[in-house]
Design a protein around this motif. Sequence first.
Motif, mmCIF file in Angstrom:
data_model
loop_
_atom_site.group_PDB
_atom_site.id
_atom_site.type_symbol
_atom_site.label_atom_id
_atom_site.label_comp_id
_atom_site.label_asym_id
_atom_site.label_seq_id
_atom_site.Cartn_x
_atom_site.Cartn_y
_atom_site.Cartn_z
ATOM 1 N N LEU A 438 0.833 -1.213 0.000
ATOM 2 C CA LEU A 438 0.000 0.000 0.000
ATOM 3 C C LEU A 438 0.864 1.257 0.000
ATOM 4 N N LYS A 439 1.950 1.232 0.760
ATOM 5 C CA LYS A 439 2.822 2.403 0.840
ATOM 6 C C LYS A 439 3.512 2.669 -0.502
ATOM 7 N N THR A 441 2.411 1.702 -3.452
ATOM 8 C CA THR A 441 1.359 2.139 -4.375
ATOM 9 C C THR A 441 1.079 3.628 -4.200
ATOM 10 N N GLN A 442 1.055 4.093 -2.952
ATOM 11 C CA GLN A 442 0.845 5.517 -2.686
ATOM 12 C C GLN A 442 2.002 6.349 -3.227
ATOM 13 N N ARG A 445 1.346 6.954 -6.827
ATOM 14 C CA ARG A 445 0.306 7.968 -7.030
ATOM 15 C C ARG A 445 0.873 9.372 -6.795
ATOM 16 N N ASN A 446 1.669 9.528 -5.745
ATOM 17 C CA ASN A 446 2.270 10.832 -5.468
ATOM 18 C C ASN A 446 3.192 11.267 -6.597
ATOM 19 N N ARG A 449 1.074 12.480 -9.491
ATOM 20 C CA ARG A 449 0.507 13.809 -9.247
ATOM 21 C C ARG A 449 1.549 14.904 -9.472
ATOM 22 N N GLY A 473 0.590 17.029 1.110
ATOM 23 C CA GLY A 473 1.280 15.798 1.488
ATOM 24 C C GLY A 473 1.468 15.735 2.988
ATOM 25 N N LYS A 474 1.956 14.573 3.461
ATOM 26 C CA LYS A 474 2.065 14.356 4.903
ATOM 27 C C LYS A 474 3.456 14.651 5.446
#
Length: 557
Positions: A438-439, A441-442, A445-446, A449, A473-474
Amino acid sequence: MSLLNQHFEQRSNCLGFRFEKQKPRHDDFFRNFQYESMTKEDEHKAKENDALLIEAMNGLTFEERQEQQEIVHGVDDMDADESTFIDSALQDLDRILLGTKKGTVYETAEALNPEYVNARAFRIMFLRGNRYDAKASAKQMLSFFEWKKQLFGEEKLVKDITMDDLDEDDRACLRTGYLQIAGKDRSNRIIILIIPGMRCFKTLMNEFRSRYYIWMTALKSEECQRRGAVVLSYAIGDFKDKKQGGGYMENTRLTLALPLHQAAIHLFTENAAEYIVGNGAIRIMPRKIRARFRIHFGSHMECQYLLSTYGIAAWILPLKPITFEMNLEQHHRWFQSCLVNDTSDCSDLVRTQTINIEYNENDVLYVACKKSPNAGNDRLRALVTDMSQIYDSGTKEKKRMVVDGMIGEIQKTGGRFLKRHPESQSDWTEIPLDEVRLKITQMFRNHRRRADALIQGGRLITGEPLSNDVVFGKTHRSRGSDLMHHLIKERSDEYNALDRGMKVQVVDGLIQRIRDEGGRFLQPAPDDGGWLEVTNEMARVRISKYFRNNRRHTKKN
């Protein structure tokens, strides 16, 4: 002539089966076999194996062949909704057993403890293992209790076998790691790894009992019962069988008596000898299992690469890079957990968490809201950049393979994926692989973008963000970001009450408020090359998403 009536030749190469409309020629079925270097007896056995495997595929309908191919390559979606037919299957199973159990060990077990033998979950396990074929399930149940009595005695027929039921020699055999759970394939099936060269036992009964224990422990997972397992026999290099195939047929018979559906069986070897040794085992396999049998020839590197064509990441094999020694650390952790607590589920063995880890430079470190400068993180970011085009243009399955390949690249260098332990900020813990996927994959996506923002006219800036800037972003917090989130909460009710065309006015008002405070809207530039000031249009998209997320969060609470 229809496809169903055509006679196909099945040829096996390292990438799977190929079918041709022609008369079978068994003498070139495995082109890697060097028949001329064999004895006449070995040549006869090898050709006999080829004929058996060809016959298994030719005996299936076209639809069944297609189904078997999908299962073997890990692209099937076999997750039946059994609620619609399970009661009927159970009734059929009861009827068949009633007519066949007389004088069997099954009947003895039923007399000892009918609740155990007739338990719904226990019987469903056999139906799932035989794909809901009541006749095959009944036959397997009779065989199961025959084997269980032989292995553990009549007094343990109606109890679940635990580590306490294994003697010291059984445990020593189990600990060798000749048989272990290696992980899961892309269809989420567990992978059972057999390493013939590590077989070590005082008697074959030690090996049989350890095999029974791992198989039945895996079946504690309902998902494993439904999805089945992939079996890999890895006989490359030093891992060739030193027992000369002793006990192969008995091991095969025991395996067929256990209700674990074998979705695929892969034999990896450097020569035909291992294949010939398995002649007897291949002969007693049911036709549908035989049709899912594959043999692969090659070196360590070649066979690891070939795994990916069957939905199995190369790093699944617990081999150390360069030396190709077997890494038993994970297996030994599982073994110790079973000694302490016999509720361990083999299907959850995939890279279980470990605490008190000291990280090294090859590890990927996840630290909340911070960018780690560790070399492993840099390597992962570089892989995301290199693979972004392939990932973005791929199918769901292709994306999964890309992510798994990247995980393998990190692990080949000795790297792990770590995060701070929640109860101790000085300790690190290993992240489960599903969370790692999941990380990553994110991260893709980032990256997409950021690339899109640059294409749409974003301006690259140097230096660090100002205090009034909003950084999407985080990884970066600022006064500007805090102000934006405060305004979103403050105007959330107003935003949600408006029609779609009017919501943009609320968003534009928020953007103007940030700019009046001297703030800009920034996000990390592609390839981590500074910062990118995004356009108002991009800012609208991101802020609108924040409003939607805030609404979902409010409803959830």
